[in-house]
Design a protein around this motif. Structure first.
Motif, PDB file in Angstrom:
ATOM      1  N   GLY A   5       0.628  -1.255  -0.109  1.00 50.76           N
ATOM      2  CA  GLY A   5       0.092  -0.025  -0.242  1.00 50.76           C
ATOM      3  C   GLY A   5       0.964   1.220   0.100  1.00 50.76           C
ATOM      4  N   SER A   6       0.286   2.354  -0.040  1.00 51.19           N
ATOM      5  CA  SER A   6       0.811   3.682  -0.059  1.00 51.19           C
ATOM      6  C   SER A   6       0.279   4.563   1.202  1.00 51.19           C
ATOM      7  CB  SER A   6       0.407   4.451  -1.295  1.00 51.19           C
ATOM      8  OG  SER A   6       1.254   5.653  -1.221  1.00 51.19           O
ATOM      9  N   TYR A   7       1.210   5.398   1.635  1.00 51.29           N
ATOM     10  CA  TYR A   7       0.522   6.054   2.777  1.00 51.29           C
ATOM     11  C   TYR A   7       0.091   7.441   2.096  1.00 51.29           C
ATOM     12  CZ  TYR A   7       2.648   3.173   6.495  1.00 51.29           C
ATOM     13  OH  TYR A   7       3.025   2.123   7.193  1.00 51.29           O
ATOM     14  N   ASP A   8       0.296   7.665   0.774  1.00 47.51           N
ATOM     15  CA  ASP A   8      -0.102   8.783   0.215  1.00 47.51           C
ATOM     16  C   ASP A   8      -1.453   8.611  -0.095  1.00 47.51           C
ATOM     17  OD1 ASP A   8      -0.645  10.849  -1.562  1.00 47.51           O
ATOM     18  OD2 ASP A   8       1.073  10.759  -2.709  1.00 47.51           O
ATOM     19  N   PRO A   9      -2.830   9.209   0.441  1.00 49.56           N
ATOM     20  CA  PRO A   9      -4.062   9.023   0.195  1.00 49.56           C
ATOM     21  C   PRO A   9      -4.382   9.207  -1.322  1.00 49.56           C
ATOM     22  CG  PRO A   9      -3.721  10.793   1.634  1.00 49.56           C
ATOM     23  CD  PRO A   9      -2.273  10.171   1.448  1.00 49.56           C
ATOM     24  N   TYR A  10      -3.470  10.122  -2.178  1.00 53.59           N
ATOM     25  CA  TYR A  10      -3.921  10.335  -3.431  1.00 53.59           C
ATOM     26  C   TYR A  10      -3.215   9.479  -4.457  1.00 53.59           C
ATOM     27  CZ  TYR A  10      -5.348  14.450  -0.841  1.00 53.59           C
ATOM     28  OH  TYR A  10      -6.030  15.494   0.216  1.00 53.59           O
ATOM     29  N   GLU A  11      -2.489   8.661  -4.030  1.00 56.99           N
ATOM     30  CA  GLU A  11      -1.756   7.996  -4.856  1.00 56.99           C
ATOM     31  C   GLU A  11      -2.719   6.587  -5.333  1.00 56.99           C
ATOM     32  OE1 GLU A  11       2.597   6.396  -5.774  1.00 56.99           O
ATOM     33  OE2 GLU A  11       1.974   6.025  -3.719  1.00 56.99           O
ATOM     34  N   SER A  12      -2.635   6.177  -6.638  1.00 55.43           N
ATOM     35  CA  SER A  12      -3.401   5.274  -7.175  1.00 55.43           C
ATOM     36  C   SER A  12      -2.631   4.120  -7.287  1.00 55.43           C
ATOM     37  CB  SER A  12      -4.554   5.718  -8.291  1.00 55.43           C
ATOM     38  OG  SER A  12      -4.992   4.574  -9.121  1.00 55.43           O
ATOM     39  N   ILE A  13      -2.865   2.819  -6.827  1.00 50.56           N
ATOM     40  CA  ILE A  13      -1.856   1.675  -7.368  1.00 50.56           C
ATOM     41  C   ILE A  13      -2.448   1.394  -8.909  1.00 50.56           C
ATOM     42  CG2 ILE A  13      -1.745  -0.783  -6.798  1.00 50.56           C
ATOM     43  CD1 ILE A  13      -1.435  -0.345  -4.047  1.00 50.56           C
ATOM     44  N   LYS A  14      -3.647   1.486  -9.324  1.00 49.44           N
ATOM     45  CA  LYS A  14      -4.107   1.105 -10.406  1.00 49.44           C
ATOM     46  C   LYS A  14      -2.973   2.122 -11.643  1.00 49.44           C
ATOM     47  CE  LYS A  14      -7.836   0.455 -13.566  1.00 49.44           C
ATOM     48  NZ  LYS A  14      -7.278  -0.865 -14.139  1.00 49.44           N
ATOM     49  N   THR A  15      -3.150   3.327 -11.261  1.00 53.66           N
ATOM     50  CA  THR A  15      -2.496   4.096 -12.055  1.00 53.66           C
ATOM     51  C   THR A  15      -0.905   3.713 -12.210  1.00 53.66           C
ATOM     52  OG1 THR A  15      -4.107   5.987 -11.760  1.00 53.66           O
ATOM     53  CG2 THR A  15      -2.125   6.557 -12.814  1.00 53.66           C
ATOM     54  N   VAL A  16      -0.250   3.568 -11.242  1.00 51.91           N
ATOM     55  CA  VAL A  16       0.800   3.243 -11.079  1.00 51.91           C
ATOM     56  C   VAL A  16       1.308   1.921 -11.941  1.00 51.91           C
ATOM     57  CG1 VAL A  16       2.879   2.497  -9.719  1.00 51.91           C
ATOM     58  CG2 VAL A  16       1.405   4.570  -9.015  1.00 51.91           C
ATOM     59  N   ALA A  17       0.298   0.772 -11.671  1.00 50.18           N
ATOM     60  CA  ALA A  17       0.691  -0.522 -12.132  1.00 50.18           C
ATOM     61  C   ALA A  17       0.320  -0.567 -13.743  1.00 50.18           C
ATOM     62  CB  ALA A  17      -0.328  -1.489 -11.551  1.00 50.18           C
ATOM     63  N   ASP A  18      -0.472   0.386 -14.095  1.00 52.20           N
ATOM     64  CA  ASP A  18      -0.903   0.346 -15.527  1.00 52.20           C
ATOM     65  C   ASP A  18       0.314   1.019 -16.362  1.00 52.20           C
ATOM     66  OD1 ASP A  18      -3.204  -0.944 -15.227  1.00 52.20           O
ATOM     67  OD2 ASP A  18      -4.434   0.634 -15.089  1.00 52.20           O
ATOM     68  N   GLY A  19       0.904   1.854 -15.687  1.00 54.29           N
ATOM     69  CA  GLY A  19       1.731   2.732 -16.522  1.00 54.29           C
ATOM     70  C   GLY A  19       3.358   2.136 -16.598  1.00 54.29           C
ATOM     71  N   GLU A  20       3.441   0.959 -16.059  1.00 55.58           N
ATOM     72  CA  GLU A  20       4.855   0.480 -15.675  1.00 55.58           C
ATOM     73  C   GLU A  20       5.256  -0.609 -16.609  1.00 55.58           C
ATOM     74  OE1 GLU A  20       7.259   1.528 -13.815  1.00 55.58           O
ATOM     75  OE2 GLU A  20       6.317   3.073 -12.883  1.00 55.58           O
ATOM     76  N   ASP A  21       6.206  -0.685 -17.192  1.00 53.34           N
ATOM     77  CA  ASP A  21       6.869  -1.977 -17.983  1.00 53.34           C
ATOM     78  C   ASP A  21       7.040  -2.955 -16.966  1.00 53.34           C
ATOM     79  OD1 ASP A  21       8.504  -3.500 -19.506  1.00 53.34           O
ATOM     80  OD2 ASP A  21       9.894  -2.052 -20.306  1.00 53.34           O
ATOM     81  N   PRO A  22       6.652  -4.038 -17.436  1.00 50.76           N
ATOM     82  CA  PRO A  22       6.873  -5.078 -16.469  1.00 50.76           C
ATOM     83  C   PRO A  22       8.242  -5.768 -16.197  1.00 50.76           C
ATOM     84  CG  PRO A  22       4.896  -5.615 -17.898  1.00 50.76           C
ATOM     85  CD  PRO A  22       5.525  -4.488 -18.286  1.00 50.76           C
ATOM     86  N   ALA A  23       8.976  -5.791 -17.277  1.00 50.42           N
ATOM     87  CA  ALA A  23      10.397  -5.908 -17.284  1.00 50.42           C
ATOM     88  C   ALA A  23      11.299  -4.991 -16.316  1.00 50.42           C
ATOM     89  CB  ALA A  23      11.024  -5.602 -18.680  1.00 50.42           C
ATOM     90  N   ILE A  24      10.891  -3.754 -16.262  1.00 50.96           N
ATOM     91  CA  ILE A  24      11.782  -2.825 -15.220  1.00 50.96           C
ATOM     92  C   ILE A  24      11.226  -3.292 -13.884  1.00 50.96           C
ATOM     93  CG2 ILE A  24      11.799  -0.757 -14.531  1.00 50.96           C
ATOM     94  CD1 ILE A  24      13.284  -1.170 -17.104  1.00 50.96           C
ATOM     95  N   ILE A  25       9.885  -3.557 -13.603  1.00 51.91           N
ATOM     96  CA  ILE A  25       9.404  -4.139 -12.278  1.00 51.91           C
ATOM     97  C   ILE A  25       9.913  -5.257 -11.955  1.00 51.91           C
ATOM     98  CG2 ILE A  25       7.144  -4.713 -11.074  1.00 51.91           C
ATOM     99  CD1 ILE A  25       7.267  -1.913 -11.459  1.00 51.91           C
ATOM    100  N   PHE A  26      10.182  -5.931 -12.667  1.00 44.94           N
ATOM    101  CA  PHE A  26      10.816  -7.351 -12.600  1.00 44.94           C
ATOM    102  C   PHE A  26      12.332  -7.310 -11.788  1.00 44.94           C
ATOM    103  CE2 PHE A  26      13.280 -11.301 -14.285  1.00 44.94           C
ATOM    104  CZ  PHE A  26      12.515 -12.344 -13.230  1.00 44.94           C
ATOM    105  N   ILE A  27      13.273  -6.500 -12.545  1.00 45.43           N
ATOM    106  CA  ILE A  27      14.372  -6.103 -12.181  1.00 45.43           C
ATOM    107  C   ILE A  27      14.418  -5.395 -10.834  1.00 45.43           C
ATOM    108  CG2 ILE A  27      16.451  -4.976 -12.658  1.00 45.43           C
ATOM    109  CD1 ILE A  27      15.792  -5.149 -15.399  1.00 45.43           C
ATOM    110  N   LEU A  28      13.507  -4.353 -10.629  1.00 49.53           N
ATOM    111  CA  LEU A  28      13.443  -3.536  -9.180  1.00 49.53           C
ATOM    112  C   LEU A  28      12.988  -4.476  -8.323  1.00 49.53           C
ATOM    113  CD1 LEU A  28      13.558  -0.857  -8.063  1.00 49.53           C
ATOM    114  CD2 LEU A  28      11.155  -0.510  -8.588  1.00 49.53           C
ATOM    115  N   GLY A  29      11.980  -5.333  -8.743  1.00 46.19           N
ATOM    116  CA  GLY A  29      11.511  -6.322  -7.633  1.00 46.19           C
ATOM    117  C   GLY A  29      12.489  -7.137  -7.131  1.00 46.19           C
ATOM    118  N   ARG A  30      13.330  -7.763  -7.973  1.00 47.63           N
ATOM    119  CA  ARG A  30      14.469  -8.665  -7.277  1.00 47.63           C
ATOM    120  C   ARG A  30      15.279  -7.811  -6.591  1.00 47.63           C
ATOM    121  NH1 ARG A  30      16.850 -12.194 -12.128  1.00 47.63           N
ATOM    122  NH2 ARG A  30      16.670 -10.043 -13.143  1.00 47.63           N
TER     123      ARG A  30
END
Length: 371
Positions: A286-311
């Motif tokens: 989750g986010s402590y920022d009440p105005y941040e949308s997880i859906k907006t963040v997830a929809d705008g990300e490249d899965p390959a970048i998320i994969f590297i960052l996640g590891r």
């Protein structure tokens, strides 16, 4: 990309995974002793009891939490004795285990052994203790944070009856009888459910010998198979999403963790809660920022970048857990309570070699649940 892979692989060579400083002993009765020598001003000694034989039921809702409160006070005068010596005692209950910690100066290790032996002999469940600790639990439940309450809801939504919260309620703990708690304690202290884990400035051989004495009186047992925790639904609520995590003993758990940590790494003010389990678990992102949308963040990300960052983030999380004596004792102890062969280095290896295709399944699930 090559430099990132080298950085990931190098994480496996960190000093926190050096086996020369570690000693694991599997006792004949099924208990495990783990100790790790490390320079520090104190030693963290932890008694960890797996919940595999006492899974929470509606009829025992919150009983283990009540036992934890009572057992932590079972050795009379121990609080004063430990605090006078410059240490303190902590206790906690999760869905899969109960944990007691003695954080003491190295010259006062005897206090930890005295406390563990006393608790294992008798959890101290009496009518008076139940009445006293029910009041304490009531106050504790009143102080739950919004994120803690959201986690309780998420577990129920994702796992249904299998996601029952271990804290209980003000009314449920009042139904407990001393004989009920003693029966649960008897099962929790079967030898194969018990681990003593420690980290700090200690002598490994001396510590292990003393821990073996404490555990030698437990009756022999083998680990019982756990029933599955089937997924019953999903949870996503604005700036919070629940990510199902397969059993930590499987490689697929790393793929899901990479997705959860990848998402957290792209949020402005993130938080992530997760406890390793030998059943399906849950990472709450989750986010402590009440105005941040997880859906907006997830929809705008490249899965390959998320994969590297996640590891990278997952390895950093693992490393942070091992950066203190208490974190080291807790992580190793809880993993060994799941399986005597499970170690942080194996989890790190699974993260490094996570599968991109399997990661994408969890990532697509996150995007589908996020609102």
């Amino acid at each position: 990309m090559l430099s990132v892979f080298i950085s990931l692989a190098a994480a496996l060579q960190q000093p926190h995974y050096r086996e020369a400083d570690q000693l694991k002993t599997l006792l004949a009765n099924g208990s495990v002793v783990y100790c790790e020598k490390r320079d520090a001003p104190y030693v963290s000694v932890q008694l960890i009891l797996n919940n595999r034989d006492t899974l929470d039921q509606p009829s025992t809702y919150g009983y283990r939490h009540l036992i934890e409160h009572i057992a932590a006070r079972a050795v009379k005068g121990q609080d004063f004795e430990v605090e006078t010596a410059g240490g303190y005692i902590l206790a906690s209950t999760s869905r899969d285990w109960m944990r007691f910690e003695w954080r003491v100066p190295p010259e006062k290790l005897n206090l930890a052994f005295k406390g563990m032996e006393g608790i294992l002999n008798d959890c101290g469940a009496t009518e008076a203790a139940i009445k006293r600790e029910t009041v304490a639990i009531s106050h504790e439940l009143d102080l739950l944070t919004s994120s803690e309450k959201e986690s309780i809801t998420a577990w129920k939504d994702v796992y249904g009856a299998g996601g029952i919260d271990p804290l209980g309620s003000k009314d449920s703990v009042l139904t407990a009888k001393p004989e009920d708690l003693q029966a649960i304690w008897h099962k929790m202290t079967r030898a194969s459910n018990v681990v003593i884990s420690a980290c700090g400035p200690l002598d490994k051989d001396t510590f292990t010998a003393s821990a073996k004495e404490v555990l030698s009186g437990l009756y022999s047992s083998t680990q019982s198979p756990l029933p599955s925790r089937p997924i019953d639904g999903s949870y996503g609520d604005g700036n919070v999403v629940a990510v199902p995590i397969p059993p930590i003993t499987t490689k697929s758990s790393a793929n899901a963790l990479v997705a959860a940590f990848g998402l957290a790494g792209r949020l402005n003010r993130p938080y992530l809660t997760y406890t390793p389990s030998d059943r399906y678990g849950l990472a709450i992102v989750g986010s402590y920022d009440p105005y941040e949308s997880i859906k907006t963040v997830a929809d705008g990300e490249d899965p390959a970048i998320i994969f590297i960052l996640g590891r990278l983030n997952a390895l950093a999380w693992l490393d942070s857990k091992l950066s203190t004596p208490e974190g080291t004792a807790e992580l190793n102890g809880t993993l060994l309570s799941i399986s005597p062969s499970l170690r942080p280095s194996k989890i790190a290896e699974n993260i490094v070699y996570a599968s991109f295709d399997d990661f994408k399944q969890t990532w697509n699930l996150i995007k589908g649940v996020a609102k």
